[in-house]
Design a protein around this motif. Structure first.
Motif, PDB file in Angstrom:
ATOM      1  N   ARG A 102       0.891  -1.166   0.157  1.00 31.30           N
ATOM      2  CA  ARG A 102       0.168  -0.043   0.101  1.00 31.30           C
ATOM      3  C   ARG A 102       0.826   1.282   0.111  1.00 31.30           C
ATOM      4  NH1 ARG A 102      -4.832  -1.006  -1.538  1.00 31.30           N
ATOM      5  NH2 ARG A 102      -5.831   0.749  -0.382  1.00 31.30           N
ATOM      6  N   MET A 103       0.293   2.293  -0.219  1.00 37.51           N
ATOM      7  CA  MET A 103       0.948   3.596  -0.389  1.00 37.51           C
ATOM      8  C   MET A 103       0.368   4.688   0.551  1.00 37.51           C
ATOM      9  SD  MET A 103       2.279   5.268  -4.004  1.00 37.51           S
ATOM     10  CE  MET A 103       3.627   6.535  -4.018  1.00 37.51           C
ATOM     11  N   VAL A 104       1.129   5.662   0.974  1.00 39.74           N
ATOM     12  CA  VAL A 104       0.745   6.857   1.643  1.00 39.74           C
ATOM     13  C   VAL A 104       1.372   8.090   1.031  1.00 39.74           C
ATOM     14  CG1 VAL A 104       1.021   8.385   3.865  1.00 39.74           C
ATOM     15  CG2 VAL A 104       0.847   5.790   3.909  1.00 39.74           C
ATOM     16  N   LEU A 172      -2.734   7.168   6.505  1.00 37.94           N
ATOM     17  CA  LEU A 172      -2.043   6.021   7.233  1.00 37.94           C
ATOM     18  C   LEU A 172      -3.203   4.817   7.461  1.00 37.94           C
ATOM     19  CD1 LEU A 172       0.350   7.613   9.593  1.00 37.94           C
ATOM     20  CD2 LEU A 172       1.034   6.006   7.828  1.00 37.94           C
ATOM     21  N   ARG A 174      -5.927   4.414   6.048  1.00 34.30           N
ATOM     22  CA  ARG A 174      -6.574   4.113   4.876  1.00 34.30           C
ATOM     23  C   ARG A 174      -5.452   2.978   4.225  1.00 34.30           C
ATOM     24  NH1 ARG A 174      -7.241   8.074  -0.048  1.00 34.30           N
ATOM     25  NH2 ARG A 174      -5.230   8.514   0.393  1.00 34.30           N
ATOM     26  N   ALA A 175      -4.211   3.612   4.480  1.00 33.90           N
ATOM     27  CA  ALA A 175      -3.175   2.379   3.954  1.00 33.90           C
ATOM     28  C   ALA A 175      -3.144   1.145   4.653  1.00 33.90           C
ATOM     29  CB  ALA A 175      -1.732   2.932   3.825  1.00 33.90           C
ATOM     30  N   VAL A 183       4.575  -0.933   3.137  1.00 36.38           N
ATOM     31  CA  VAL A 183       3.781   0.316   2.990  1.00 36.38           C
ATOM     32  C   VAL A 183       4.968   1.201   2.426  1.00 36.38           C
ATOM     33  CG1 VAL A 183       2.884   2.524   4.081  1.00 36.38           C
ATOM     34  CG2 VAL A 183       2.321   0.316   4.922  1.00 36.38           C
ATOM     35  N   ALA A 185       5.921   5.016   1.544  1.00 41.92           N
ATOM     36  CA  ALA A 185       5.455   6.404   2.126  1.00 41.92           C
ATOM     37  C   ALA A 185       6.281   7.307   1.151  1.00 41.92           C
ATOM     38  CB  ALA A 185       5.793   6.624   3.585  1.00 41.92           C
ATOM     39  N   TYR A 215       8.688  -0.791   5.405  1.00 36.60           N
ATOM     40  CA  TYR A 215       8.584   0.618   4.930  1.00 36.60           C
ATOM     41  C   TYR A 215       9.580   0.675   3.576  1.00 36.60           C
ATOM     42  CZ  TYR A 215       5.704   2.417   8.668  1.00 36.60           C
ATOM     43  OH  TYR A 215       4.630   2.751   9.345  1.00 36.60           O
TER      44      TYR A 215
END
Length: 343
Positions: A102-104, A172, A174-175, A183, A185, A215
């Motif tokens: 996922r992405m922030v 965050l 939502r991710a 993740v 970021a 991360y």
């Protein structure tokens, strides 16, 4: 892939075609990412640094498959140990893996839909992926709000009711909605006030420990990367020019570009702020549509020699965990953060 490695890219490249005329004839390409070999171990924080225009965000989005790679592999280790190359998969085939990576995003003001409540924004991934029955979605959203330090009563409010730091907490949440393993970021705190950056970074560290996250932390600020990352990867015009453990790299850089980036890290001592020796690079970041021959950094390097124009330096391992793309890395005596900050 070696044991413990969760994600690895091999010779990963992304080019954006330049077209001309009514028929869209391709006349060139923006070489945003070029033959990148990147390894991320489970539970690790990898900092990806470089100036604007060096391909950091493009690499992150290519790994996520928001961009389709031009060539190369994106190897991902599933929870059952199976290794899958994400690069050639179709959108339909990618769907189960999008839950794991996922992405922030950088800007908390533009990355949240202003017409959706927090319940809709955070709950959307749950609904799209059908991981929970509709009756359980709101409870999961409340749990996520608490996890990122927001009150449950904010559930039905819109993004415009919140500050930048609070909006990034929503990003965050939502991710984390789908219990990801990785993740990405992308400049996650650069758009925030200095006063709230530390809060978000500390929250990200806490979440990493609680949720067993890995991360890829993309930033141009090496001060924040020093705090967040176990390992640092330095990019210049789509190429990795150096990588290694954070403490070792900050103490003794091996590439002239890394030395220049370290010299820009602010000195935390206000009484010694004028003592940091700033290395100002000549010119601008090289044009990714016309990368210089040989070493892409040679047009700005203070240590350039004839060989640099004739031969592309390979990214090679010079010691345990330390890689560098410089012909003369062993000969140069580059200064680390402590030496650059000396009076």
């Amino acid at each position: 892939m070696e044991p413990g490695v969760l994600l690895e890219t091999r010779k990963l490249s992304k080019e954006f075609p330049i077209t001309k005329g009514a028929w869209g004839k391709q006349v060139g390409a923006v070489k945003a990412v070029s033959n990148v070999d990147l390894t991320i171990k489970h539970g690790q924080s990898v900092g990806l640094v470089g100036e604007s225009g060096c391909g950091k965000s493009t690499l992150g989005r290519t790994i996520l498959r928001a961009y389709e790679p031009t060539s190369g592999e994106i190897l991902y280790r599933r929870p059952n140990g199976e290794i899958v190359d994400l690069a050639p998969l179709s959108d339909k085939q990618l769907k189960p893996y999008r839950r794991d990576i996922r992405m922030v995003f950088q800007d908390p003001f533009s990355s949240l839909n202003p017409r959706m409540t927090l319940a809709d924004i955070i709950g959307e991934p749950l609904r799209v992926n059908k991981v929970l029955p509709e009756a359980a979605v709101e409870g999961r959203v409340v749990e996520l709000l608490r996890k990122v330090g927001l009150r449950p009563e904010y559930l039905h409010r819109y993004p415009n009711a919140f500050s930048g730091g609070e909006r990034q907490r929503v990003g965050l949440a939502r991710a984390l909605a789908l219990d990801p393993r990785v993740v990405v970021a992308d400049e996650a705190v650069s758009a925030l006030d200095v006063s709230v950056r530390a809060q978000i970074l500390n929250l990200m560290k806490d979440l990493q420990e609680e949720e067993d996250l890995t991360y890829l932390f993309i930033s141009h600020d090496l001060g924040m990367v020093e705090y967040m990352a176990d390992e640092v990867v330095v990019m210049y015009v789509g190429h990795i020019v150096e990588s290694g453990p954070t403490e070792e790299m900050y103490d003794r850089p091996l590439h002239p570009y890394t030395e220049a980036l370290l010299s820009a890290v602010p000195n935390p001592d206000p009484n010694a702020a004028d003592q940091r020796e700033r290395i100002v690079l000549k010119g601008e970041v090289a044009d990714p549509t016309d990368v210089p021959s040989g070493c892409p950094f040679r047009t700005r390097c203070a240590y350039v020699q004839e060989r640099c124009a004739a031969e592309v330096p390979a990214l090679r391992e010079v010691s345990s965990g330390r890689r560098v793309a410089c012909h003369f890395a062993e000969e140069l005596e580059l200064r680390g953060l402590s030496e650059l900050g000396a009076a």
